[in-house]
Design a protein around this motif. Structure first.
Motif, PDB file in Angstrom:
ATOM      1  N   VAL A 296       0.852  -1.193   0.000  1.00 28.80           N
ATOM      2  CA  VAL A 296       0.000   0.000   0.000  1.00 28.80           C
ATOM      3  C   VAL A 296       0.888   1.243   0.000  1.00 28.80           C
ATOM      4  O   VAL A 296       2.065   1.178   0.326  1.00 28.80           O
ATOM      5  N   GLY A 297       0.277   2.359  -0.359  1.00 25.07           N
ATOM      6  CA  GLY A 297       1.022   3.621  -0.403  1.00 25.07           C
ATOM      7  C   GLY A 297       0.331   4.571  -1.350  1.00 25.07           C
ATOM      8  O   GLY A 297      -0.475   4.144  -2.182  1.00 25.07           O
ATOM      9  N   PRO A 298       0.657   5.846  -1.255  1.00 24.25           N
ATOM     10  CA  PRO A 298      -0.029   6.819  -2.118  1.00 24.25           C
ATOM     11  C   PRO A 298       0.274   6.586  -3.597  1.00 24.25           C
ATOM     12  O   PRO A 298       1.248   5.908  -3.921  1.00 24.25           O
ATOM     13  N   ASN A 299      -0.567   7.158  -4.481  1.00 22.21           N
ATOM     14  CA  ASN A 299      -0.287   7.130  -5.923  1.00 22.21           C
ATOM     15  C   ASN A 299       1.103   7.699  -6.157  1.00 22.21           C
ATOM     16  O   ASN A 299       1.459   8.720  -5.567  1.00 22.21           O
ATOM     17  N   GLY A 300       1.870   7.029  -7.005  1.00 20.91           N
ATOM     18  CA  GLY A 300       3.196   7.555  -7.352  1.00 20.91           C
ATOM     19  C   GLY A 300       4.266   7.212  -6.329  1.00 20.91           C
ATOM     20  O   GLY A 300       5.389   7.691  -6.431  1.00 20.91           O
ATOM     21  N   SER A 301       3.925   6.372  -5.318  1.00 25.98           N
ATOM     22  CA  SER A 301       4.933   6.055  -4.291  1.00 25.98           C
ATOM     23  C   SER A 301       5.916   4.988  -4.760  1.00 25.98           C
ATOM     24  O   SER A 301       6.939   4.770  -4.124  1.00 25.98           O
ATOM     25  N   GLY A 302       5.611   4.311  -5.848  1.00 27.04           N
ATOM     26  CA  GLY A 302       6.555   3.325  -6.387  1.00 27.04           C
ATOM     27  C   GLY A 302       6.060   1.889  -6.315  1.00 27.04           C
ATOM     28  O   GLY A 302       6.844   0.957  -6.498  1.00 27.04           O
ATOM     29  N   LYS A 303       4.757   1.685  -6.053  1.00 25.04           N
ATOM     30  CA  LYS A 303       4.232   0.313  -5.940  1.00 25.04           C
ATOM     31  C   LYS A 303       4.352  -0.421  -7.280  1.00 25.04           C
ATOM     32  O   LYS A 303       4.841  -1.551  -7.339  1.00 25.04           O
ATOM     33  N   THR A 304       3.894   0.245  -8.339  1.00 26.57           N
ATOM     34  CA  THR A 304       3.945  -0.391  -9.660  1.00 26.57           C
ATOM     35  C   THR A 304       5.399  -0.614 -10.085  1.00 26.57           C
ATOM     36  O   THR A 304       5.738  -1.669 -10.643  1.00 26.57           O
ATOM     37  N   THR A 305       6.260   0.364  -9.782  1.00 26.76           N
ATOM     38  CA  THR A 305       7.681   0.210 -10.137  1.00 26.76           C
ATOM     39  C   THR A 305       8.271  -1.006  -9.427  1.00 26.76           C
ATOM     40  O   THR A 305       9.028  -1.770 -10.032  1.00 26.76           O
ATOM     41  N   LEU A 306       7.897  -1.189  -8.158  1.00 31.32           N
ATOM     42  CA  LEU A 306       8.421  -2.336  -7.414  1.00 31.32           C
ATOM     43  C   LEU A 306       7.971  -3.645  -8.070  1.00 31.32           C
ATOM     44  O   LEU A 306       8.769  -4.561  -8.272  1.00 31.32           O
ATOM     45  N   LEU A 307       6.677  -3.708  -8.432  1.00 35.43           N
ATOM     46  CA  LEU A 307       6.179  -4.928  -9.083  1.00 35.43           C
ATOM     47  C   LEU A 307       6.909  -5.170 -10.406  1.00 35.43           C
ATOM     48  O   LEU A 307       7.321  -6.289 -10.709  1.00 35.43           O
ATOM     49  N   LYS A 308       7.063  -4.093 -11.188  1.00 38.42           N
ATOM     50  CA  LYS A 308       7.716  -4.255 -12.499  1.00 38.42           C
ATOM     51  C   LYS A 308       9.195  -4.609 -12.344  1.00 38.42           C
ATOM     52  O   LYS A 308       9.750  -5.309 -13.183  1.00 38.42           O
ATOM     53  N   THR A 309       9.821  -4.134 -11.276  1.00 40.73           N
ATOM     54  CA  THR A 309      11.226  -4.479 -11.038  1.00 40.73           C
ATOM     55  C   THR A 309      11.337  -5.966 -10.703  1.00 40.73           C
ATOM     56  O   THR A 309      12.189  -6.672 -11.238  1.00 40.73           O
ATOM     57  N   ILE A 310      10.433  -6.435  -9.848  1.00 44.68           N
ATOM     58  CA  ILE A 310      10.458  -7.861  -9.489  1.00 44.68           C
ATOM     59  C   ILE A 310      10.214  -8.718 -10.736  1.00 44.68           C
ATOM     60  O   ILE A 310      10.829  -9.764 -10.929  1.00 44.68           O
ATOM     61  N   ALA A 311       9.322  -8.225 -11.605  1.00 45.75           N
ATOM     62  CA  ALA A 311       8.995  -8.994 -12.816  1.00 45.75           C
ATOM     63  C   ALA A 311      10.082  -8.878 -13.886  1.00 45.75           C
ATOM     64  O   ALA A 311      10.032  -9.571 -14.894  1.00 45.75           O
ATOM     65  N   GLY A 312      11.038  -7.965 -13.673  1.00 46.23           N
ATOM     66  CA  GLY A 312      12.137  -7.834 -14.624  1.00 46.23           C
ATOM     67  C   GLY A 312      11.892  -6.815 -15.717  1.00 46.23           C
ATOM     68  O   GLY A 312      12.621  -6.777 -16.713  1.00 46.23           O
ATOM     69  N   PHE A 313      10.873  -5.979 -15.571  1.00 48.07           N
ATOM     70  CA  PHE A 313      10.564  -5.007 -16.624  1.00 48.07           C
ATOM     71  C   PHE A 313      11.064  -3.595 -16.324  1.00 48.07           C
ATOM     72  O   PHE A 313      11.047  -2.747 -17.190  1.00 48.07           O
ATOM     73  N   HIS A 314      11.436  -3.348 -15.086  1.00 46.04           N
ATOM     74  CA  HIS A 314      12.009  -2.035 -14.767  1.00 46.04           C
ATOM     75  C   HIS A 314      13.506  -2.237 -14.565  1.00 46.04           C
ATOM     76  O   HIS A 314      13.926  -2.951 -13.653  1.00 46.04           O
ATOM     77  N   LYS A 315      14.279  -1.628 -15.437  1.00 43.61           N
ATOM     78  CA  LYS A 315      15.716  -1.937 -15.446  1.00 43.61           C
ATOM     79  C   LYS A 315      16.536  -1.009 -14.543  1.00 43.61           C
ATOM     80  O   LYS A 315      17.683  -1.315 -14.229  1.00 43.61           O
ATOM     81  N   GLY A 316      15.957   0.113 -14.138  1.00 44.93           N
ATOM     82  CA  GLY A 316      16.723   1.066 -13.338  1.00 44.93           C
ATOM     83  C   GLY A 316      16.731   0.676 -11.868  1.00 44.93           C
ATOM     84  O   GLY A 316      15.965   1.236 -11.071  1.00 44.93           O
ATOM     85  N   TYR A 317      17.545  -0.297 -11.492  1.00 38.31           N
ATOM     86  CA  TYR A 317      17.579  -0.698 -10.085  1.00 38.31           C
ATOM     87  C   TYR A 317      18.942  -1.270  -9.701  1.00 38.31           C
ATOM     88  O   TYR A 317      19.736  -1.671 -10.554  1.00 38.31           O
ATOM     89  N   SER A 318      19.217  -1.298  -8.400  1.00 37.16           N
ATOM     90  CA  SER A 318      20.376  -2.020  -7.888  1.00 37.16           C
ATOM     91  C   SER A 318      19.889  -2.799  -6.667  1.00 37.16           C
ATOM     92  O   SER A 318      18.796  -2.529  -6.147  1.00 37.16           O
ATOM     93  N   GLY A 319      20.699  -3.763  -6.200  1.00 33.88           N
ATOM     94  CA  GLY A 319      20.270  -4.604  -5.085  1.00 33.88           C
ATOM     95  C   GLY A 319      19.978  -6.002  -5.584  1.00 33.88           C
ATOM     96  O   GLY A 319      20.219  -6.319  -6.752  1.00 33.88           O
ATOM     97  N   GLU A 320      19.434  -6.806  -4.700  1.00 37.80           N
ATOM     98  CA  GLU A 320      19.289  -8.222  -5.040  1.00 37.80           C
ATOM     99  C   GLU A 320      17.823  -8.668  -5.055  1.00 37.80           C
ATOM    100  O   GLU A 320      17.070  -8.367  -4.124  1.00 37.80           O
ATOM    101  N   ILE A 321      17.461  -9.390  -6.108  1.00 40.11           N
ATOM    102  CA  ILE A 321      16.127 -10.007  -6.175  1.00 40.11           C
ATOM    103  C   ILE A 321      16.385 -11.498  -6.370  1.00 40.11           C
ATOM    104  O   ILE A 321      16.791 -11.916  -7.448  1.00 40.11           O
ATOM    105  N   LYS A 322      16.200 -12.261  -5.305  1.00 36.98           N
ATOM    106  CA  LYS A 322      16.590 -13.667  -5.361  1.00 36.98           C
ATOM    107  C   LYS A 322      15.358 -14.568  -5.327  1.00 36.98           C
ATOM    108  O   LYS A 322      14.588 -14.540  -4.358  1.00 36.98           O
TER     109      LYS A 322
END
Lengths: 478, 239
Positions: A296-322
Motif C-alpha cells: 500500500v502507499g499513495p499514488n506515485g509512491s513506487g508500488k507499480t515500479t516495485l512490481l515491475k522491477t520484481i517482474a524484470g521489466f524495470h531496469k533502473g535498479y540495484s540490489g538483489e532479487i533472489k
C-alpha cells in the motif's frame, strides 16, 4: 432544482437499459446513486446529460429538468448546466497541457479570452496545478490528472455536477480530496450527483441515496434514514459496499493461514526513473510460498515500479532479487487487463494460452464461470470484472510461483470482488504467492497475510488491519 | 524574430504533402519530398511526441511494407536469392514505394504537430478553413493520443513478454496481436473523449474572424508548391 423522470432509455432502438427512474434534488444537495456493476449507473449519467441520445445514437423517453431546462429535449443546454467528471481522467482529459484543458471548456462555451484565462488561472491555483500549467498532461501524476479533471468539469460554474465512480483507482488521499471537493460544491449551492458502488465514502455527505438494479430504481432513502443502522444492514445484505473496515466482523479479519518456505528475497533494492530520480531506497523483504503480500502507499509512491522491477521489466535498479525456485517464477498482471489479450474472442484467447503452456483447454474453461455465455465475445467487450478474471486465469495458466497484481480491485463491485477474493484464496492454497499493489482496504482485510507500506521511497511492514483502518481514516470514512 | 504563421497553413501543408503520396507512383518522384518531410517531421515531432513510439511506428511500417511486397508483389527479376527466401524486383519496388509514402505522410503530419499548439490549431482550422468543430477537434486530439499510444505499447510489450511472445514483429499474426489491444483501447478512449468534448460544449463553439496571411504562411505554401512542381517534373520525365 433537478427532476429526473426517465420512463425508459437505451443505447439501441428496441433495447431498454434503464426504465422507470424518478428522483429529484435541490440546490446544495448531494444525491448518491448506488448499485452493482451493470445496474445502469453510468447509463443514467449519460441519459441525464443528454449524451445518450445526442451523441451515442441512443434514445430516452421522459424528462430530465435541470434548472427547468429539459436536457432530453434540448441538446445545447447540458454543457452549460452540467459538469461531468468521468471515472477515468485519462479518458476525460483532452488537451496536451493543464492550461489548454481548462481553457478548452471555457472557449467552447463562449467566454472571452481574458475571462477564460483569468478563470483558468484561478482554478489551476485552487487545484494546485498552476506551476504545471504548461507541462504535458502525461507528466502529471494520477492524482494531479484527477484534480485537473475536476477543475475542467467545473470551470464554467455548472449548476449540476456529476461524478462517475470518483473513487475508482484512487488512493485514500485522493478520495479525501474528492470528498472535500464535493463538500465545497454542496456548500456553494450546487447540486452534486455521484454514482458509486463504494457508497460508504459519500454516505455521510449525502442527502439522498438512490439504488439501482438491472436498470431500475429499487429504492430511495433520504435524511436520517441514511445513517440508520437498519439501512446499513439492509445495504450490506444487498451486497452493496457500505461497510467501513472497523465494522467488518472480527472473525473474518483475524483469520491466519499457514504459509510455506521463503521463495523470494529482496535485499537492499533501490529503484530510479530514467531521469535518475530515485523512487525506492533500501527495500528488503521476503515472500513465502502461498503467501499474499499486499503493498500500500499513495499514488506515485513506487508500488507499480516495485512490481515491475520484481517482474524484470524495470531496469533502473540495484540490489538483489533472489528467487528460490526455478521455472517460470513471476507473472505481472497490469491494472488494465486489456493489455494482456491477444485474440478476438475469449475462446481463441484460451486456445492460444492452451497451445503455449500445454494445458488442456478444458482446464482453462473450468476456471472461467462465464465461459459458455461469453466464449464468442471479444475479451475487450467483457465487463471489467470479467476482464480482470480472464487476465488472472491467463497468468495462472503460466504456472508462476508468484503472481504480481497491480490494483486488481479497481472498478469492481462487491459481488465480483468477493468472487475474485475467493479465486485468489484458492490459488494461494495451491501454493501460488501473490504480491498485490492496492489502495483498497478490502484487499487488506480479506486477503493479506502481510502488508508493506511504501512512503517516501521507504518500505516498512505494517499490520494489515491497522493499515486498512488508517487508509479509511485518511479517506474520511470515519 | 519568430516567424509567424497560421496553424491552418501548416495543416494545408501537411494535407498537400500527404496528397503527393497518393498521386506520385514512382520511387523517384517520392524520394525528395519523403526524405525532406520525413527527417524534418521526425526531428520536430520528437520534441512533442514520444520518440520511442515514433521508432516503433517506423519499424512497424518498414516491416509491414516489406511483408506486403514479399506476399503480393514478389515478381520480376531476382534481386536476392538464398535457400530461405527469393526477393524479386517487384517486392523491392513495392517496399520502397510504401515506405516512402509512409515517411511522407507521417513526416508531414509530425511536422505540423511539432509546430502548433493544439487549441490554436482547432481555432485556426475553424476560423481560417471553416472546418466544423467536431472534425477540427478530432484532428487536434491526436496530440493527446500519441503519448497514450506510446504508454499502451510499452504495457502491451510487457504483457507479450509475460506470455512468452516476441515483441519483434516477424509474422503478420504478431502485428495483428499488437494492433488488436492498441486499437481497442484507442477506440474506447475515443468514445469517452467524444463524450467529454460534447459535455464541455464542443458543439457550441463560436468561430472568430479570419487572420490575415503572413510571411510564414507564404514560405510554407511556397515550400508546398515547390515540392509539387518537383514531383510533377519527375513524373513527367519518367513517362
Amino acid at each position: 432544482m433537478l427532476r429526473v423522470d426517465i420512463e425508459a432509455a437505451g443505447y439501441r432502438a428496441g433495447e431498454t437499459t434503464l426504465r422507470k427512474i424518478k428522483f429529484g434534488g435541490g440546490e446544495g444537495e448531494l444525491i448518491l446513486v448506488g448499485g452493482a456493476s451493470g445496474s445502469g449507473k453510468t447509463t443514467l449519467l449519460l441519459t441525464i446529460s443528454g449524451v445518450l441520445s445526442s451523441l451515442l445514437g441512443g434514445w430516452a423517453d421522459g424528462s430530465v429538468l435541470v434548472r427547468d431546462e429539459d436536457t432530453l429535449k434540448t441538446n445545447s443546454v447540458a454543457s452549460r448546466l452540467i459538469g461531468l467528471v468521468l471515472q477515468d481522467p485519462e479518458k476525460q482529459v483532452l488537451m496536451p497541457t493543464p492550461l489548454d484543458e481548462v481553457l478548452f471548456t471555457l472557449e467552447n462555451l463562449g467566454f472571452s479570452d481574458e475571462e477564460a484565462l483569468a478563470r483558468a488561472t484561478e482554478l489551476l491555483k485552487r487545484f494546485g496545478l498552476f506551476n504545471k500549467r504548461l507541462d504535458h498532461v502525461e507528466t502529471l501524476s494520477g492524482g494531479e490528472k484527477r484534480r485537473l479533471s475536476l477543475a475542467s468539469a467545473i470551470s464554467h460554474k455548472p449548476y449540476l455536477i456529476m461524478l462517475d465512480e470518483p473513487t475508482a483507482s484512487m488512493d485514500p488521499w485522493g478520495i479525501r480530496e474528492v470528498r472535500k471537493f464535493t463538500n465545497d460544491l454542496i456548500r456553494e449551492g450546487n447540486i452534486v450527483l455521484i454514482v458509486e458502488h463504494k457508497i460508504k465514502y459519500f454516505l455521510d455527505l449525502a442527502d439522498k441515496l438512490v439504488l439501482l438494479s438491472s436498470g431500475e430504481k429499487i429504492a430511495e432513502y433520504s435524511g436520517s434514514e441514511l445513517t440508520s443502522r437498519s439501512l446499513l444492514e439492509k445495504l450490506r445484505d444487498a451486497n452493496i459496499d457500505v461497510e467501513p473496515v472497523h465494522e467488518v466482523p472480527r472473525e473474518e479479519r483475524d483469520k491466519k493461514r499457514g504459509v510455506g518456505e521463503v521463495i523470494l528475497t529482496i535485499e537492499g533494492l533501490e529503484c530510479w526513473h530514467n531521469s535518475g530520480k530515485p523512487i525506492l531506497k533500501n527495500v528488503s523483504f521476503d515472500v513465502r510460498k502461498g503467501e499474499v503480500l499486499v503493498l500500500v502507499g499513495p499514488n506515485g509512491s513506487g508500488k507499480t515500479t516495485l512490481l515491475k522491477t520484481i517482474a524484470g521489466f524495470h531496469k533502473g535498479y540495484s540490489g538483489e532479487i533472489k528467487l528460490r525456485e526455478s521455472g517460470k517464477r513471476v507473472f505481472y498482471v497490469s491494472q488494465t487487463p486489456d493489455y494482456m489479450f491477444l485474440e478476438s474472442t475469449v475462446e481463441k484467447e484460451l486456445r492460444l494460452v492452451s497451445s503455449r503452456v500445454g494445458l488442456p483447454l478444458e482446464a482453462l474453461i473450468e476456471k472461467i464461470p462465464f465461459y459458455s455465455e461469453k466464449k464468442n465475445s471479444s475479451p475487450y467487450r467483457l465487463s471489467l470484472g470479467q476482464r480482470r478474471w480472464l487476465s488472472l486465469v491467463v497468468a495462472w495458466a503460466y504456472k508462476p510461483n508468484i503472481i504480481l497484481l497491480d490494483e486488481p480491485t479497481a472498478g469492481l463491485d462487491i459481488g465480483f470482488l468477493n468472487n475474485l477474493f475467493s479465486y485468489i484464496r484458492s490459488l494461494s492454497r495451491e501454493g501460488i504467492s501473490f504480491i498485490i499493489s492496492t489502495h483498497d482496504p478490502r484487499v487488506l482485510l480479506s486477503l493479506a497475510d502481510r502488508s508493506l507500506m511504501i512512503d517516501g521511497g521507504r518500505v516498512r511492514e505494517v499490520e494489515p488491519y491497522k493499515v486498512a483502518l488508517m487508509l479509511e481514516s485518511i479517506a474520511g470514512v470515519y | 524574430m519568430r516567424l509567424k504563421y497560421r496553424e491552418s497553413t501548416l495543416f494545408l501543408y501537411a494535407l498537400g504533402i500527404s496528397l503527393i503520396a497518393f498521386i506520385a507512383n514512382s520511387v523517384e518522384s517520392l524520394l525528395l519530398p519523403s526524405i525532406l518531410n520525413g527527417i524534418l517531421g521526425f526531428v520536430l515531432g520528437s520534441k512533442k511526441m514520444p520518440w520511442k513510439l515514433l521508432v516503433v511506428l517506423l519499424l512497424l511500417n518498414v516491416w509491414g511494407s516489406f511483408l506486403n511486397g514479399l506476399y503480393f508483389h514478389n515478381f520480376g527479376e531476382v534481386v536476392v536469392s538464398t535457400q530461405v527466401i527469393v526477393i524479386k524486383r517487384g517486392a523491392i519496388d513495392s517496399f520502397l514505394l510504401v515506405s516512402l509514402r509512409f515517411f511522407l505522410i507521417v513526416g508531414a503530419t509530425l511536422l505540423m504537430l511539432g509546430l502548433v499548439n493544439v487549441r490554436d490549431l482547432i481555432k485556426s482550422l475553424e476560423r481560417d478553413l471553416r472546418i466544423p468543430s467536431g472534425i477540427a477537434f478530432s484532428i487536434a486530439y491526436a496530440f493527446r493520443l500519441f503519448p497514450l499510444l506510446s504508454k499502451d505499447l510499452s504495457e502491451i510489450y510487457i504483457a507479450r513478454k509475460e506470455r512468452g511472445l516476441t515483441s519483434v514483429i516477424l509474422r503478420p499474426s504478431n502485428l495483428r496481436s499488437i494492433l488488436l489491444p492498441l486499437l481497442n483501447l484507442s477506440y474506447e478512449r475515443a468514445v469517452w473523449g467524444g463524450i467529454s468534448a460534447e459535455l464541455r460544449g464542443l458543439r457550441l463553439r463560436k468561430v472568430s474572424g479570419k487572420k490575415p496571411l503572413r510571411l510564414g504562411d507564404l514560405i510554407i505554401l511556397t515550400a508546398l508548391i515547390l515540392q509539387w512542381i518537383i514531383v510533377f517534373i519527375t513524373l513527367f520525365l519518367n513517362k
